[in-house]
Write a protein that holds these residues in place. Sequence first.
Motif: not given
Length: 222
Positions: A45-49, A60-70
């Motif tokens: 999920q993190d790599f796909l984002s 903005i949605l994928n930006l939020a996911k990436v900023l919270k990623s591993f």
Amino acid sequence: MRPSDCAILYRAGTHANLFESALRAKGIETIKEDNDGFFERFEIQDFLSLLQLTLNPYDILNLAKVLKSFYSPYTDSQLIAVLNQTADIQDAIERAQKIHEILDTDAFCFLEKIRSFNKISYLSSGFSTCLELFETLNLKDHLTAKYAATESRLAVGNLKRFLELIQEIYLQGHSSLFDIVNELEEKQEFETIKGAQVASEAVRLMTIHKSKGIECPFVILA
């Protein structure tokens, strides 16, 4: 008794992290066996984002996911501060641009790197862009540093399988990153992909539902 002889079964996945932390504090390896499929794994999920954000750095949605990623270099407190600074901006694109602007002042150059890959994706094949993202952002090292040995090996194995899947899509004639991401999203919806397998001496953590058919000498119901 070996760690692989033991399994802890629980009703809700929210308890799993507590068991993991307690066992690792004693130097005991764990591996979580959940009901999620390949595409629901956190590393996928993190790599796909990341790929989706590379296509559109101001999503903005994928930006939020990436900023919270591993692989994100930012702490929760840093991200909360940025969100508070941009809370009054109603337009999603403008807010994303402001977040980029704020974070560009730090030493990580994290979002700047992603924007550079947005430009690279128009000049290189989608597959080579994915490989460069994997290497440049040191995804393997982040996983190794952040998770226990067994879990990190599983996550790294899944990411390598994900890159193989991307290569397969590329060889089928889908050369651009945009086309590759579209194909991945379609596979996520309609196909079952087999993930990596890791054999090790670790206590198995799983839901009671997942444990159906399990054979294990020592089982703890939590």
